[in-house]
Design a protein around this motif. Structure first.
Motif, PDB file in Angstrom:
ATOM      1  N   UNK A 175       0.820  -1.211   0.000  1.00  0.00           N
ATOM      2  CA  UNK A 175       0.000   0.000   0.000  1.00  0.00           C
ATOM      3  C   UNK A 175       0.854   1.260   0.000  1.00  0.00           C
ATOM      4  N   UNK A 176       2.016   1.222   0.641  1.00  0.00           N
ATOM      5  CA  UNK A 176       2.836   2.438   0.693  1.00  0.00           C
ATOM      6  C   UNK A 176       3.757   2.580  -0.516  1.00  0.00           C
ATOM      7  N   UNK A 177       3.726   1.590  -1.415  1.00  0.00           N
ATOM      8  CA  UNK A 177       4.516   1.707  -2.634  1.00  0.00           C
ATOM      9  C   UNK A 177       3.954   2.802  -3.533  1.00  0.00           C
ATOM     10  N   UNK A 178       4.827   3.605  -4.113  1.00  0.00           N
ATOM     11  CA  UNK A 178       4.391   4.650  -5.046  1.00  0.00           C
ATOM     12  C   UNK A 178       4.324   4.082  -6.462  1.00  0.00           C
ATOM     13  N   UNK A 179       3.336   4.523  -7.197  1.00  0.00           N
ATOM     14  CA  UNK A 179       3.121   4.065  -8.564  1.00  0.00           C
ATOM     15  C   UNK A 179       3.381   5.199  -9.542  1.00  0.00           C
ATOM     16  N   UNK A 180       4.200   4.936 -10.566  1.00  0.00           N
ATOM     17  CA  UNK A 180       4.449   5.950 -11.595  1.00  0.00           C
ATOM     18  C   UNK A 180       3.158   6.334 -12.307  1.00  0.00           C
ATOM     19  N   UNK A 181       2.283   5.348 -12.509  1.00  0.00           N
ATOM     20  CA  UNK A 181       1.009   5.609 -13.181  1.00  0.00           C
ATOM     21  C   UNK A 181       0.154   6.572 -12.356  1.00  0.00           C
ATOM     22  N   UNK A 182       0.100   6.341 -11.040  1.00  0.00           N
ATOM     23  CA  UNK A 182      -0.670   7.229 -10.162  1.00  0.00           C
ATOM     24  C   UNK A 182      -0.040   8.613 -10.118  1.00  0.00           C
ATOM     25  N   UNK A 183       1.291   8.650 -10.016  1.00  0.00           N
ATOM     26  CA  UNK A 183       1.982   9.939  -9.991  1.00  0.00           C
ATOM     27  C   UNK A 183       1.698  10.754 -11.239  1.00  0.00           C
ATOM     28  N   UNK A 184       1.685  10.097 -12.394  1.00  0.00           N
ATOM     29  CA  UNK A 184       1.387  10.791 -13.649  1.00  0.00           C
ATOM     30  C   UNK A 184      -0.042  11.342 -13.639  1.00  0.00           C
ATOM     31  N   UNK A 185      -0.982  10.527 -13.123  1.00  0.00           N
ATOM     32  CA  UNK A 185      -2.383  10.971 -13.077  1.00  0.00           C
ATOM     33  C   UNK A 185      -2.556  12.143 -12.114  1.00  0.00           C
ATOM     34  N   UNK A 186      -1.817  12.113 -11.009  1.00  0.00           N
ATOM     35  CA  UNK A 186      -1.929  13.183 -10.018  1.00  0.00           C
ATOM     36  C   UNK A 186      -1.493  14.527 -10.572  1.00  0.00           C
ATOM     37  N   UNK A 187      -0.521  14.506 -11.468  1.00  0.00           N
ATOM     38  CA  UNK A 187      -0.009  15.764 -12.014  1.00  0.00           C
ATOM     39  C   UNK A 187      -1.067  16.529 -12.794  1.00  0.00           C
ATOM     40  N   UNK A 188      -2.120  15.833 -13.208  1.00  0.00           N
ATOM     41  CA  UNK A 188      -3.187  16.501 -13.946  1.00  0.00           C
ATOM     42  C   UNK A 188      -4.296  17.042 -13.062  1.00  0.00           C
ATOM     43  N   UNK A 189      -4.176  16.871 -11.748  1.00  0.00           N
ATOM     44  CA  UNK A 189      -5.237  17.288 -10.835  1.00  0.00           C
ATOM     45  C   UNK A 189      -4.881  18.601 -10.144  1.00  0.00           C
ATOM     46  N   UNK A 190      -5.843  19.467 -10.061  1.00  0.00           N
ATOM     47  CA  UNK A 190      -5.661  20.735  -9.339  1.00  0.00           C
ATOM     48  C   UNK A 190      -6.496  20.706  -8.065  1.00  0.00           C
ATOM     49  N   UNK A 191      -6.164  21.601  -7.143  1.00  0.00           N
ATOM     50  CA  UNK A 191      -6.818  21.645  -5.834  1.00  0.00           C
ATOM     51  C   UNK A 191      -7.949  22.667  -5.844  1.00  0.00           C
ATOM     52  N   UNK A 192      -9.119  22.229  -5.400  1.00  0.00           N
ATOM     53  CA  UNK A 192     -10.282  23.100  -5.276  1.00  0.00           C
ATOM     54  C   UNK A 192     -10.900  22.886  -3.899  1.00  0.00           C
ATOM     55  N   UNK A 193     -11.853  23.733  -3.553  1.00  0.00           N
ATOM     56  CA  UNK A 193     -12.454  23.688  -2.230  1.00  0.00           C
ATOM     57  C   UNK A 193     -13.957  23.852  -2.326  1.00  0.00           C
ATOM     58  N   UNK A 194     -14.662  23.230  -1.401  1.00  0.00           N
ATOM     59  CA  UNK A 194     -16.090  23.469  -1.269  1.00  0.00           C
ATOM     60  C   UNK A 194     -16.345  24.133   0.077  1.00  0.00           C
ATOM     61  N   UNK A 195     -17.439  24.870   0.150  1.00  0.00           N
ATOM     62  CA  UNK A 195     -17.858  25.422   1.435  1.00  0.00           C
ATOM     63  C   UNK A 195     -19.367  25.278   1.557  1.00  0.00           C
ATOM     64  N   UNK A 196     -19.808  25.127   2.796  1.00  0.00           N
ATOM     65  CA  UNK A 196     -21.233  25.001   3.092  1.00  0.00           C
ATOM     66  C   UNK A 196     -21.670  26.280   3.798  1.00  0.00           C
ATOM     67  N   UNK A 239      -9.777  17.256  -5.390  1.00  0.00           N
ATOM     68  CA  UNK A 239      -8.815  17.148  -6.478  1.00  0.00           C
ATOM     69  C   UNK A 239      -9.580  16.847  -7.763  1.00  0.00           C
ATOM     70  N   UNK A 240      -9.390  17.675  -8.790  1.00  0.00           N
ATOM     71  CA  UNK A 240     -10.115  17.491 -10.048  1.00  0.00           C
ATOM     72  C   UNK A 240      -9.283  18.052 -11.192  1.00  0.00           C
ATOM     73  N   UNK A 241      -9.588  17.604 -12.407  1.00  0.00           N
ATOM     74  CA  UNK A 241      -8.939  18.157 -13.591  1.00  0.00           C
ATOM     75  C   UNK A 241      -9.669  19.439 -13.989  1.00  0.00           C
ATOM     76  N   UNK A 242      -8.969  20.519 -13.960  1.00  0.00           N
ATOM     77  CA  UNK A 242      -9.571  21.823 -14.263  1.00  0.00           C
ATOM     78  C   UNK A 242      -9.385  22.132 -15.743  1.00  0.00           C
ATOM     79  N   UNK A 243     -10.165  21.429 -16.564  1.00  0.00           N
ATOM     80  CA  UNK A 243     -10.051  21.563 -18.012  1.00  0.00           C
ATOM     81  C   UNK A 243     -10.467  22.965 -18.441  1.00  0.00           C
ATOM     82  N   UNK A 244      -9.542  23.654 -19.111  1.00  0.00           N
ATOM     83  CA  UNK A 244      -9.773  25.006 -19.632  1.00  0.00           C
ATOM     84  C   UNK A 244     -10.146  25.998 -18.525  1.00  0.00           C
ATOM     85  N   UNK A 245      -9.734  25.699 -17.299  1.00  0.00           N
ATOM     86  CA  UNK A 245      -9.966  26.629 -16.202  1.00  0.00           C
ATOM     87  C   UNK A 245     -11.417  26.869 -15.866  1.00  0.00           C
ATOM     88  N   UNK A 246     -12.279  25.868 -16.090  1.00  0.00           N
ATOM     89  CA  UNK A 246     -13.713  26.075 -15.890  1.00  0.00           C
ATOM     90  C   UNK A 246     -14.127  25.958 -14.429  1.00  0.00           C
TER      91      UNK A 246
END
Length: 306
Positions: A175-196, A239-246
């Motif tokens: 479980x603690x092993x790092x995956x190159x495939x996961x690392x590559x996918x993570x690079x495409x994710x940006x950080x966003x926030x929700x609020x209630x 964490x989500x892909x922010x395609x075209x900054x939408x």
């Protein structure tokens, strides 16, 4: 030598503290043997979301807490530093931003929080895995072993506790092993926030993070997939892909969707908790355990105002 840590939290106390009801207590419910949630009751965070020796591995054939202390300890220390900063920013309607190495760190931590939960490894039979390890070792190295070594390995096949230790070591290390495939996918994710902005709130669960496919697979290969991690009753990291900054940096989560997120968490978790008695009762489907609460008050475990 320092004492070996045996009580391992898969939802760290630094995250639980964001959801406290009073003092160091949180409203808590867990599934019983029937699969239903038990009557909620206040529980100290020292005793919540914890399993004995859950990350203990065999190092030189001796139990070791190196993963708990060095690997997850680093993650928990990171969260202990960053969560208060995130909360302060969000409470002041500022956007917590991450760039460069800080962005890589927060994305990596969210994935590690996803993997460390018991639900992630729920299908692993540790005894069966340990048995395969011993059998494979005997098959591959039998000719290179002395009679004494061979007999010692064969004896392990009749020791269920030892087999579980071996299987747990395999489970933790994988479980603690790092995956190159996961690392590559993570690079495409940006950080966003929700609020209630209403009286509604997120719960905390043993699942910790929620992978949402938005109509498709919830795997990272799906461009529409998101990973949600509530960081307080009123905010979640996404964490989500922010395609075209939408996607805006902060999104107001409407009440009906908050309920859907909580129901998803309760449905796929074995333990749920909240700062709110009413909320946890609604998701557990039953009222609080008043008998337990009175006994805890009588024993001085809970303050009298509960």
């Amino acid at each position: 030598m320092s004492r070996r840590s045996k009580e391992h939290h898969y939802v760290p106390k630094v995250l639980q503290r964001q959801f406290l009801a009073d003092g160091d207590f949180i409203w808590y419910s867990a599934r019983d043997q029937s699969g239903s949630y038990c009557a909620p009751y206040p529980k100290h965070i020292d005793k919540c979301f914890v399993r004995r020796n859950y990350y203990t591995i065999l190092a030189r054939m001796m139990p070791s807490d190196i993963v708990e202390k060095n690997y997850y300890g680093d993650i928990d220390n990171y969260l202990g530093g960053v969560l208060p900063e995130i909360s302060r920013a969000l409470e002041q309607d500022r956007v917590p931003t991450f760039h460069g190495g800080a962005l890589n760190s927060i994305r990596r931590v969210v994935i590690e929080m996803t993997k460390r939960t018991p639900e992630y490894a729920s299908k692993i039979d540790e005894e069966a895995v340990g048995q395969r390890v011993v059998e494979d070792t005997l098959a591959d190295l039998c000719d290179d072993m002395s009679d004494e070594e061979r007999q010692s390995m064969q004896d392990v096949l009749h020791q269920p506790d030892r087999l579980k230790e071996l299987g747990r070591t395999v489970r933790v290390r994988s479980i603690i092993q790092h995956s190159d495939e996961v690392n590559d996918a993570l690079r495409g994710l940006s950080v966003h926030w929700t609020k209630i902005t209403t009286h509604h709130s997120y719960i905390l669960s043993s699942l910790t993070t929620y992978r949402i496919g938005n109509g498709g697979s919830n795997g990272l290969s799906n461009p529409d997939a998101e990973i949600w991690m509530p960081v307080s009753p009123k905010h979640a990291l996404v964490l989500a892909r922010n395609i075209e900054g939408r996607l805006p940096p902060i999104v107001v989560d409407p009440p009906h969707h908050v309920r859907q997120v909580n129901e998803h968490a309760a449905r796929h978790s074995n333990e749920i908790a909240s700062h709110s008695r009413k909320l946890i009762e609604s998701l557990a489907g039953r009222g609080a355990d008043t008998n337990r609460i009175e006994k805890m008050k009588g024993a001085g475990v809970l303050p009298s105002h509960w």
